[in-house]
Design a protein around this motif. Structure first.
Motif, PDB file in Angstrom:
ATOM      1  N   GLU A 369       0.567  -0.899   0.168  1.00  0.00           N
ATOM      2  CA  GLU A 369       0.348  -0.131   0.417  1.00  0.00           C
ATOM      3  C   GLU A 369       1.003   1.114   0.444  1.00  0.00           C
ATOM      4  N   LEU A 370       1.446   1.237   1.207  1.00  0.00           N
ATOM      5  CA  LEU A 370       2.861   2.615   0.804  1.00  0.00           C
ATOM      6  C   LEU A 370       3.771   2.500  -0.390  1.00  0.00           C
ATOM      7  N   ALA A 371       4.390   1.395  -1.092  1.00  0.00           N
ATOM      8  CA  ALA A 371       5.234   1.726  -1.809  1.00  0.00           C
ATOM      9  C   ALA A 371       3.957   2.034  -2.749  1.00  0.00           C
ATOM     10  N   ILE A 380       8.633   4.117   3.962  1.00  0.00           N
ATOM     11  CA  ILE A 380       7.877   3.224   4.727  1.00  0.00           C
ATOM     12  C   ILE A 380       8.135   2.700   6.167  1.00  0.00           C
ATOM     13  N   ALA A 381       9.947   2.881   6.069  1.00  0.00           N
ATOM     14  CA  ALA A 381      10.716   2.233   6.871  1.00  0.00           C
ATOM     15  C   ALA A 381      10.180   3.077   8.617  1.00  0.00           C
ATOM     16  N   GLU A 387       3.897   2.874  12.770  1.00  0.00           N
ATOM     17  CA  GLU A 387       2.811   1.755  12.913  1.00  0.00           C
ATOM     18  C   GLU A 387       2.590   0.446  14.408  1.00  0.00           C
ATOM     19  N   GLY A 388       3.780   0.544  14.750  1.00  0.00           N
ATOM     20  CA  GLY A 388       4.648  -0.509  14.932  1.00  0.00           C
ATOM     21  C   GLY A 388       4.815  -2.291  14.944  1.00  0.00           C
ATOM     22  N   SER A 399      14.838  -2.003   8.982  1.00  0.00           N
ATOM     23  CA  SER A 399      15.463  -1.043   8.631  1.00  0.00           C
ATOM     24  C   SER A 399      14.898  -1.061   6.686  1.00  0.00           C
ATOM     25  N   ALA A 400      15.798   0.025   6.181  1.00  0.00           N
ATOM     26  CA  ALA A 400      15.222   0.351   4.821  1.00  0.00           C
ATOM     27  C   ALA A 400      15.846  -0.462   3.997  1.00  0.00           C
TER      28      ALA A 400
END
Length: 511
Positions: A369-371, A380-381, A387-388, A399-400
């Motif tokens: 969804e974020l991509a 995104i990381a 968000e936990g 990590s990225a």
């Protein structure tokens, strides 16, 4: 010393402190004299298990088993029997060095210290606090401790591999890092030792003593009744006329039965008295209450060793049952306390792969969804951390690089591409030319791999004439197809190919 050691450490302590044992010689010209000798393992074992030191006369502790006896060696085949199998056991008839209760406690501690699957074993070195107490929630067997070294630090693991060891199973039952279980057990033990909990325990001890006093009163009434019955049978037997033989014989039998009942009650009462709880004095109560106010400080003090912490845990905890949810990071932990009550909770263990996480489907859906919104791996990381979502091996952030690897495996869009500063006039990328990062995004690869391919001559490049001297690559549709095909080849493909071609050439040149 018996509280935490086996026979070998006790023997080592005696030898290091030059302590000798007095032995009465049983044969020779100096028979019966006391001689001081250096202790050995068998002497120490005989001393610890001999009931004579507790004032108990025993006969029949060792018997010969014909199945184990060697005909050529008549003294072999002896088997040590349990206390129920002794022929004779009469307490309080010999000079006692220790009480019977202390002897029973020593026997129980020695049995618990044995390195056996059914026993928790002695307290040993190592950072695993719940070692010997952890049981598998699937097969209900005791889990062993296994250590591995990482960065010169010993990391313990709780392993249930009994099926693999005994039955040759393909893999063990359960395996998890001990840090999560030890942290939960430590937290619950410290909570149980808080001042309020100590006060409740002291009140419970008072209630136990009150119940004990009531039982003592009932036992005294039973013993008094048995003594009256035996005395009445004795007087009836003495008052009978000797000429009435049948009557005297019956009265004698009743007297013997009354004496047997009285003897059995006394033996039962002696066993009951040996299990009496320790009564705390007012000074001991005050000391316990004062120390309970700083339990956590005492627990984490430098003077408190790991062995001391393990001993405290074993004093209040009977066992710890752990059950892993499949292969995920979730673990159910149940603490069985010494009084029989239980405390249940759930802990998170580190896992090797992200696919083992219970929330892996939600993680992949969120990354897609974020991509799709055009957010890069670093963004995104950051979102996942807020968000936990947590990584599999512990930590607070995925990590990225891990996000980028997941995006590549999930075939997600690459997100934002780094914006290059404008090139010098006349040096812009022409047809079929790419900035290096743009080519990496097109091929879904890392720039480090493209640099390696450039060094091998697989990609044609040119460099800007002025700062920052960036690389501009050339790749038309045919070259792009070749690079994508090269990307799908397994690692080591070219090395194996060179080795194979060299071997074939050598065989053709050999006459």
């Amino acid at each position: 010393m018996l509280l935490r050691t086996t026979r070998a450490p006790v023997l080592r302590h005696l030898v290091e402190n030059d302590i000798q044992l007095g032995i009465r010689l049983r044969e020779g010209p100096d028979k019966g004299t006391l001689e001081w000798r250096r202790p050995n393992r068998m002497t120490l074992q005989t001393l610890l298990h001999n009931p004579a030191y507790a004032g108990i006369y025993a006969y029949g502790r060792r018997r010969v088993d014909p199945r184990r006896q060697d005909p050529a060696r008549p003294s072999t085949g002896r088997v040590v029997r349990s206390r129920d199998g002794w022929h004779v056991m009469i307490p309080n008839v010999l000079p006692a060095y220790i009480t019977v209760a202390q002897f029973d406690a020593n026997e129980a501690k020695l049995a618990a210290n044995r390195a056996r699957a059914e026993a928790m074993g002695a307290i040993r070195g190592g950072p695993a606090l719940a070692a010997g107490l952890v049981h598998c929630g699937r097969c209900n067997r005791r889990m062993s401790v296994r250590y591995h070294t990482q960065h010169s630090k010993a990391l313990p693991e709780y392993v249930c591999a009994r099926d693999k060891t005994n039955h040759g199973a393909q893999k063990g039952c359960q395996l998890l890092n001990s840090a999560c279980v030890d942290a939960f057990v430590e937290q619950q033990v410290l909570a149980a030792l808080t001042p309020a909990a100590v006060e409740v325990s002291l009140r419970a001890a008072d209630q136990v003593l009150a119940d004990r006093a009531e039982l003592e009163r009932l036992w005294s009434q039973r013993l008094e009744r048995a003594a009256q019955d035996a005395d009445r049978a004795r007087r009836s037997h003495h008052l009978a006329e000797p000429e009435n033989r049948l009557v005297v014989r019956q009265l004698e039998k009743e007297w013997e039965d009354a004496l047997a009942v009285q003897q059995r009650l006394r033996e039962d009462y002696d066993r009951f008295a040996r299990s009496s709880p320790h009564i705390l004095t007012p000074a001991e109560r005050q000391t316990i209450t004062a120390l309970a106010g700083d339990i956590e400080g005492l627990w984490r003090a430098d003077s408190t060793t790991t062995a001391d912490r393990k001993e405290i845990i074993r004093a209040v905890v009977d066992k710890v049952v752990v059950t892993v949810h499949g292969t995920s990071e979730r673990v159910n932990v149940t603490i069985v306390w010494a009084g029989g009550t239980t405390t249940a909770g759930e802990v998170i263990r580190p896992v090797q792969r992200l696919e083992q996480l219970s929330y892996y489907p939600q993680l992949t859906d969120r990354i897609r969804e974020l991509a799709g919104q055009g957010i890069g791996a670093s963004g995104i990381a950051d979102r996942l951390e807020d968000e936990g979502f947590r990584p599999g091996k512990g930590g607070k952030r995925i990590s990225a690089a891990t996000v980028r690897d997941l995006m590549r495996r999930l075939a997600c869009p690459a997100g934002r591409v780094h914006q290059h500063r404008p090139a010098a006039p006349g040096e812009e990328p022409g047809p079929n030319e790419w900035w290096l990062k743009h080519l990496a995004a097109e091929l879904d690869m890392t720039t480090s791999t493209l640099y390696a391919w450039i060094n091998r001559g697989w990609i044609t490049t040119r460099r800007e004439s002025c700062w920052p001297h960036r690389l501009i690559t050339h790749a038309d549709q045919r070259e792009l197809a070749e690079l994508r095909e090269r990307r799908t080849r397994p690692p080591g493909w070219y090395s194996r190919r060179i080795w194979t071609e060299t071997a074939e050439t050598a065989e053709q040149q050999t006459p």
